[in-house]
Design a protein around this motif. Structure first.
Motif, short mmCIF file in Angstrom:
data_model
loop_
_atom_site.label_atom_id
_atom_site.label_comp_id
_atom_site.label_asym_id
_atom_site.label_seq_id
_atom_site.Cartn_x
_atom_site.Cartn_y
_atom_site.Cartn_z
N PHE A 114 0.83 -1.20 0.00
CA PHE A 114 0.00 0.00 0.00
C PHE A 114 0.87 1.26 0.00
N GLN A 115 1.96 1.23 0.74
CA GLN A 115 2.87 2.38 0.80
C GLN A 115 3.57 2.59 -0.54
N ALA A 116 3.95 1.50 -1.22
CA ALA A 116 4.76 1.59 -2.43
C ALA A 116 3.96 1.88 -3.70
N ALA A 117 2.72 1.45 -3.74
CA ALA A 117 1.94 1.54 -4.99
C ALA A 117 0.96 2.69 -4.97
N PRO A 118 0.60 3.20 -6.16
CA PRO A 118 -0.47 4.21 -6.21
C PRO A 118 -1.75 3.61 -5.64
N ALA A 119 -2.49 4.38 -4.85
CA ALA A 119 -3.70 3.88 -4.19
C ALA A 119 -4.71 3.34 -5.17
#
Length: 131
Positions: A114-119
């Motif tokens: 979740f932190q690394a990818a676009p929401a």
């Protein structure tokens, strides 16, 4: 809190007894950018903004257990471009992903993705709320 109480009592009445029902109930106020929520024994919601990820953990017991159980309903502010991710316990308990066939996928991995990818990438299989 009123909605939580009514849903809880409705579950008990409809099922004619006690049946645990974890739930995450939220009300987003678009004008003010606030989220009032209750987490009745559900997996934590993940709120992501520029400062990182905050877990919106349990605020009460699962619904459907006690007719007069109450849940706290905290309110959090969502800054512009913040995102909320909700997912079932089955996601963190799933096995066989990313080369770890005997180990749970885990909450930590969900947070990392979740932190690394676009929401927007998460909105197909989970509920996402963008401010």
């Amino acid at each position: 809190m009123e909605l939580c109480l009514r849903i809880n009592r409705g579950l008990i009445e409809t099922s004619h007894g006690v049946h645990p029902c974890p739930a995450f109930i939220g009300c987003y106020h678009e004008k003010f950018g606030t989220l009032c929520y209750t987490n009745a024994g559900h997996t934590p919601g993940l709120l992501r903004d520029r400062s990182g990820i905050v877990q919106l953990g349990s605020t009460g017991l699962p619904l459907g257990l006690f007719s007069h159980a109450t849940c706290e309903a905290p309110t959090v502010g969502l800054e512009k471009d913040a995102a909320l991710l909700l997912f079932s316990r089955g996601v963190i308990e799933s096995k066989g992903h990313m080369g770890h066939s005997t180990e749970d996928f885990g909450l930590e991995r969900v947070q990392q993705l979740f932190q690394a990818a676009p929401a927007q990438r998460f909105c197909g299989g989970a509920l996402c709320l963008h401010s």
